[in-house]
Design a protein around this motif. Structure first.
Motif: not given
Length: 876
Positions: A568-571, A660-674
């Motif tokens: 996540x830290x490099x996301x 700022x981007x790290x906070x957003x990635x912590x708040x909203x997790x990444x999902x697999x492609x639908x």
């Protein structure tokens, strides 16, 4: 005092206005005056005009003296040329041709007079509320007047008429009939009708006559000429015409056939027997001659005069008595204010005159023209095949009659089914439980309630076509049972959100009970109140209505899972960004070293710049600045300081963006492609399996397509007996299977999942493909398919069906939201899953550091050994 004077003056003003308006005498103070206008041409003067006028005057006076006990009527007789209408008349009686009758009517209306008219045949009657007219008709010449009266009453309002007549009728009679059907009537709202004329030669040989009828019908395209047929023939031609027209599909629920039979009374034919030859759904009516051709039939001028004057005398007596009663209760001044105006009194006299004539014609055995009568009979055929008593046979009802005096007297519509549909009959329909289309639920006492989109449509059809229905419930086992529930007009009950959705997980074409088709084939039900896929091969045994809806297929995939957060830290940055940032650190470190080394300004103290003497130290300095740690040594030269200061500015932007981007990635997790499209599914065929209902419309389509994409989809697909099977649904939830079926079916499956678990385990694709038409079913030879289709098209055009679909289908919920949008965004606590990546980095850093320190110890040990082997000179 002033206020009383104003009130008195206002009262006198009102009285003056009323007196000026009622500038005619009361019936109490003077007799009513009647002007009798006799047209010379109307009497067909043969030199006895004065004698006839004298006889008319004597007849009127004798009837008045006999029947008017109170008051009287002052009669004044005029010719057309010598008459001037004045304000002192109360009644105008005209004995004139049709043209002069309407001229005099307009004058009488202007002067607010009661108009009584005796006129010629083929003349439109005066409006009932403004006058009374009686045409003088010779027996045998009444047909044109009959049609005129039907048009004036609004009972025959056809715009296009196909007239079929027997050549045995006189040409003059037919031409007069045509004229009566096409002339412009005084009431402009009653439109003229266009006519198409066809003749059939009467022949006693039934075979020859039928061939002539077939030839006549085959040579014309009646669908362009209208759907209204007027047939003026002899009685024995009725059945051949109906049978020939039926064979050419000209007799059905959308067409109207009116038979004019002039020889019924002479041949004493039972018209009711003709209706026994009619079949379900046909609209047929008869106007037949019921004249009594006895020697005592009087329909001449003086008979009608006696009838009219007698009724007028009785009507005037009622008006006189009404004024007398009012006069006895009020003062003279109040009487002048309260008594009827001239226009109101004319309406009152006309109304009482009509009532008196009705009583006279109903009680007297010898009233004028009573023997000259035509009757109107209407065939009742709609819904008879579902009536065990009628057993599909037509029945005849008496719809009205016609005679010269009162004209047309209708007690029902000439074509009751056109105006009133099924006339409130209870018709059987069949259905089965299949939400959201048909929903069957039972109350606590076991009474079934029927809901769903199909029954929304059925309710509207029942209102428009005027029927009630009894539901036969088909079960999944193929049996049927009559439900104890008759639905009347307007009944409706909406289900709550907690309604049962059982059995809703597949397209409707796959689970139709066989009993539904069986009942339709045997014509045991009006129609099937259920939707079914329109299959062309099924049209051999049943029929379909116009499509209720076009259902699209879509994909039901497992809900996308949250991706691993180990890195996540490099996301926040892409790989390219990280590579560019790493390169920037090295490049700026080298630039810093070169500018420091080759700067011409000498350093004051070599110790101050020891930290920037090598490229390695400069790179670490730049890296430390990126981490906002700075360095132990700062450059002294302006040029190198500018490089460092500029790098610090860049670092501020980089760090702020990353944080700022790290906070957003912590708040909203990444999902697999639908899995949103067919292409997505095929690209991930190694991850998923898929399937669709066996024998479905989709399977037929895929088998007949040439698209390589769809062929691959078909080849690797599983065939499911039921896509609502719990094992198949579990496979989708577990994330390794995709279902392909109706979008509407999946919506209810998803709604059920949300209601039970409070969350959604599925994902609907964004791609809809292959539209499948669904419609209600009806018997193969049902005559009611055109009228049902007409109402369904109206529902589509008005938007009602679309409205009901939106109400019945679930609104967007959790399964329609984009990935990540349904996650909690507030008060998110950073957990171990979020931080595991940085701990892995720390662990890797310490491991590498441990390896390096081991290497350093080894290297140092090696250096010590090497030093011991060296022989150095001793220096003091």
């Amino acid at each position: 005092m002033t206020q009383k004077m104003i009130s008195l003056l206002f009262l006198l003003f009102i009285v003056d206005i009323v007196n000026s308006y009622n500038d005619y005498p009361s019936l109490i103070t003077s007799n009513a005056t009647m002007a009798v206008i006799v047209e010379k041409n109307f009497l067909k003067d043969d030199g006895h005009y004065e004698k006839v006028v004298s006889k008319i005057t004597n007849t009127i006076n004798n009837v008045i003296s006999k029947w008017m006990k109170v008051g009287g009527i002052d009669v004044k007789v005029y010719s057309i040329s010598s008459f001037t209408l004045g304000r002192d008349f109360t009644i105008l009686m005209s004995i004139a041709t049709c043209q002069w009758t309407w001229v005099l009517f307009k004058q009488a209306r202007k002067e607010r007079l009661v108009h009584i008219a005796v006129t010629g045949a083929d003349c439109p009657r005066l409006p009932d509320q403004e006058g009374i007219s009686i045409p003088l008709i010779m027996p045998g010449q009444e047909l044109p007047q009959l049609f005129l009266d039907l048009r004036v009453s609004g009972a025959l309002s056809w715009n296009k008429i196909n007239i079929i007549y027997d050549t045995s009728f006189q040409r003059d009679t037919i031409s007069k009939v045509l004229k009566s059907l096409s002339i412009q009537l005084p009431n402009k709202k009653l439109k003229q009708a266009s006519r198409s004329l066809f003749s059939i030669k009467y022949d006693k040989d039934d075979h020859i006559m039928r061939n002539q009828i077939r030839k006549t019908f085959s040579n014309y395209r009646f669908e362009k000429l209208g759907n209204c047929f007027m047939v003026i023939v002899k009685v024995d031609m009725v059945i051949p015409i109906i049978e020939m027209a039926r064979s050419l599909r000209l007799v059905h629920s959308g067409n109207q056939w009116l038979f004019i039979l002039s020889d019924v009374s002479k041949r004493k034919t039972n018209v009711t027997a003709l209706t026994q030859r009619l079949i379900e759904g046909e609209n047929v009516a008869f106007i037949y001659n019921a004249t009594n051709f006895g020697p005592f039939c009087d329909s001449g001028l003086f008979c009608h005069l006696k009838e009219l004057i007698k009724s007028l005398s009785l009507a005037l007596e009622i008006s006189y008595q009404s004024e007398l009663d009012l006069f006895s209760r009020v003062t003279d001044e109040e009487f002048e204010v309260l008594r009827l105006s001239k226009e109101e009194r004319a309406k009152e006299i006309t109304e009482n005159l009509n009532k008196a004539l009705t009583v006279e014609r109903s009680t007297s055995d010898g009233n004028c023209g009573k023997c000259l009568t035509w009757r109107i009979g209407s065939a009742i055929t709609w819904g008879n095949s579902f009536d065990s008593i009628l057993a599909g046979r037509g029945q005849l009802i008496h719809s009205g009659s016609w005679s010269p005096g009162p004209g047309s007297n209708l007690t029902d519509s000439i074509f009751p089914h056109i105006d009133y549909g099924f006339r409130g009959k209870t018709l059987p329909i069949i259905t089965y439980h299949n939400p959201p289309w048909q929903i069957v639920e039972y109350s606590t006492n076991g009474v079934p309630n029927y809901e769903g989109l199909t029954f929304d449509i059925v309710e509207e059809l029942s209102k428009k076509l005027n029927f009630t229905y009894q539901v036969i419930l088909a079960t999944s086992s193929g049996t049927t049972k009559a439900a104890n529930n008759i639905r009347s007009l307007g009944f409706s009950k909406r289900l709550s959100d907690n309604s049962s959705y059982e059995g809703s997980g597949m397209s409707v074409g796959q689970k139709l009970p066989e009993s539904v088709l069986q009942m339709l084939r045997n014509n045991k039900v009006f129609f099937a109140a259920c939707v079914y896929t329109v299959y062309e091969d099924k049209k051999k045994i049943i029929n379909y209505t116009v499509p209720i809806s076009m259902q699209t297929y879509t994909l039901l995939a497992p809900k996308p899972k949250i991706l691993s957060r180990a890195l996540l830290f490099i996301a926040p940055f892409t790989n390219e960004t990280w590579a560019c940032l790493s390169s920037t650190i090295i490049v700026i470190g080298l630039i810093l070293y070169l500018m420091h080394k080759f700067n011409p300004k000498p350093t004051i103290n070599a110790q101050e710049v020891v930290g920037l003497n090598t490229p390695y130290q400069c790179v670490w300095y730049v890296y430390g600045a990126l981490l906002q740690q700075g360095g132990m040594h700062l450059p002294q030269e302006d040029s190198t300081r500018l490089i460092v200061g500029t790098w610090w500015l860049g670092v501020m932007v980089i760090v702020a963006t990353y944080s700022g981007s790290l906070v957003a990635f912590l708040t909203f997790p990444r999902m697999d492609n639908t899995v949103s499209t067919i292409d997505d599914l095929l690209e991930r065929k190694s991850e998923f399996t898929w399937g669709f209902p066996n024998g479905s419309f989709l399977e037929d389509y895929l088998e007949n397509t040439e698209d390589s994409k769809y062929l691959e989809l078909l080849t690797k697909a599983e065939r499911h007996i039921s896509t609502s099977d719990i094992n198949i649904i579990s496979r989708v939830q577990n994330g390794n299977h995709v279902l392909i079926d109706w979008k509407s079916s999946f919506k209810y499956l998803i709604r059920k999942d949300i209601l039970e678990s409070g969350r959604c385990h599925f994902s609907l694709s964004t791609e809809d493909f292959i539209s499948e038409p669904i419609a209600m079913m009806i018997s193969k030879d049902s005559p009611y398919l055109p009228i049902i289709n007409k109402e369904l098209k109206r529902l589509h055009e008005s938007g009602l069906i679309d409205k009901w679909i939106l109400e019945r289908m679930p609104l967007k919920d959790k399964c329609w939201e984009g990935p990540g949008n349904n996650q909690e965004a507030n008060n998110h606590k950073v957990n171990m899953g979020d931080m595991q990546g940085i701990f892995f980095v720390l662990a890797i850093g310490f491991i590498i550091a441990a390896i390096l320190i081991g290497c350093e110890f080894g290297w140092h040990k090696k250096e010590e050994v090497h030093e011991r082997k060296l022989i150095r000179p001793f220096v003091t």
